[in-house]
Write a protein that holds these residues in place. Structure first.
Motif, short mmCIF file in Angstrom:
data_model
loop_
_atom_site.label_atom_id
_atom_site.label_comp_id
_atom_site.label_asym_id
_atom_site.label_seq_id
_atom_site.Cartn_x
_atom_site.Cartn_y
_atom_site.Cartn_z
N GLN A 82 -65.41 63.60 149.55
CA GLN A 82 -65.77 62.24 149.91
C GLN A 82 -64.92 61.72 151.05
O GLN A 82 -65.41 60.98 151.92
CB GLN A 82 -65.64 61.32 148.69
N ALA A 83 -63.64 62.08 151.08
CA ALA A 83 -62.77 61.66 152.17
C ALA A 83 -63.28 62.20 153.50
O ALA A 83 -63.27 61.50 154.52
CB ALA A 83 -61.35 62.13 151.92
N LEU A 84 -63.74 63.45 153.49
CA LEU A 84 -64.26 64.04 154.73
C LEU A 84 -65.59 63.42 155.14
O LEU A 84 -65.88 63.32 156.34
CB LEU A 84 -64.41 65.56 154.57
N LYS A 85 -66.38 62.97 154.19
CA LYS A 85 -67.61 62.25 154.53
C LYS A 85 -67.26 60.96 155.27
O LYS A 85 -67.92 60.58 156.24
CB LYS A 85 -68.41 61.94 153.27
N ILE A 86 -66.21 60.30 154.80
CA ILE A 86 -65.76 59.08 155.46
C ILE A 86 -65.22 59.41 156.85
O ILE A 86 -65.51 58.70 157.83
CB ILE A 86 -64.68 58.38 154.61
N ALA A 87 -64.47 60.49 156.95
CA ALA A 87 -63.91 60.90 158.24
C ALA A 87 -65.01 61.17 159.26
O ALA A 87 -64.94 60.73 160.42
CB ALA A 87 -63.05 62.16 158.07
N LYS A 88 -66.07 61.85 158.84
CA LYS A 88 -67.17 62.17 159.75
C LYS A 88 -67.98 60.93 160.12
O LYS A 88 -68.60 60.89 161.19
CB LYS A 88 -68.07 63.23 159.10
#
Length: 206
Positions: A82-88
């Motif tokens: 989920q953190a990487l979804k936010i990052a992208k």
């Protein structure tokens, strides 16, 4: 664990909005060059480090975005999907094409990386929230996969040994033993004015 707590935060309904606000402040305040990070000061001293940077525990990616302006390629490693979804979402590929995101724990993800040139590692107070066993694996892998001339800027704790739930201060000798053959600069500053706890260290592999 630290991962479970932070993963829950990234899954909250307003996590994206909170991240945008927080990361905008990080960029505005030039957090990458705070007293505990001093990344530009470090890179001025070691001008050979401009090829690849690795952001350990990159979270929502603010530091990876900052590093992408200073390096040809950036690798952000983060266990929270989920953190990487936010990052992208905040740092989309079209605007940040030189960032590669890896969804994995650092002690696993780092083992699969290979570098032909010296590489720079960044950690924004991630290792201080992990148990010694995991941090030792991460440090050993960094030593194994890097060439001389590699370096790091860690916003991590050092000083008189202190262990608490998700907040660990490791001694100068502990860090030096993890990076044999590296020049390490323990530059501080103190944590909340405490005389025996500091945060921020630089390393260079000789």
């Amino acid at each position: 664990s630290s991962y479970l707590k932070h993963n829950l935060q990234y899954n909250e309904k307003d996590a994206l909005d909170k991240s945008k606000i927080g990361y905008n402040k990080n960029h505005k305040d030039d957090l990458i060059n705070s007293n505990v990070n001093k990344v530009d000061e470090y890179l001025m001293k070691y001008g050979n480090l401009r090829n690849t940077a690795v952001d350990i525990g990159c979270g929502g990616g603010w530091a990876s975005a900052e590093l992408s302006r200073r390096f040809e390629k950036v690798i952000g490693i983060e266990p929270s999907e989920q953190a990487l979804k936010i990052a992208k979402e905040i740092y989309p590929p079209k605007k940040y094409p030189n960032i590669e995101w890896i969804n994995d724990f650092a002690e696993n993800g780092l083992r699969h990386l290979e570098f032909e040139k010296p590489v720079f590692f960044f950690s924004g107070c991630v290792l201080s929230h992990l148990k010694d066993e995991s941090v030792i694996q991460i440090c050993e892998t960094i030593c194994k996969i890097t060439k001389n001339g590699s370096g790091f800027s860690f916003c991590e704790n050092w000083g008189t040994e202190f262990h608490d739930y998700m907040w660990h201060v490791r001694t100068i000798d502990w860090w030096r033993n993890r990076f044999p053959g590296w020049d390490i600069n323990f530059h501080g500053p103190s944590i909340e004015g405490k005389k025996d706890r500091f945060q921020g260290l630089h390393g260079y592999k000789t």
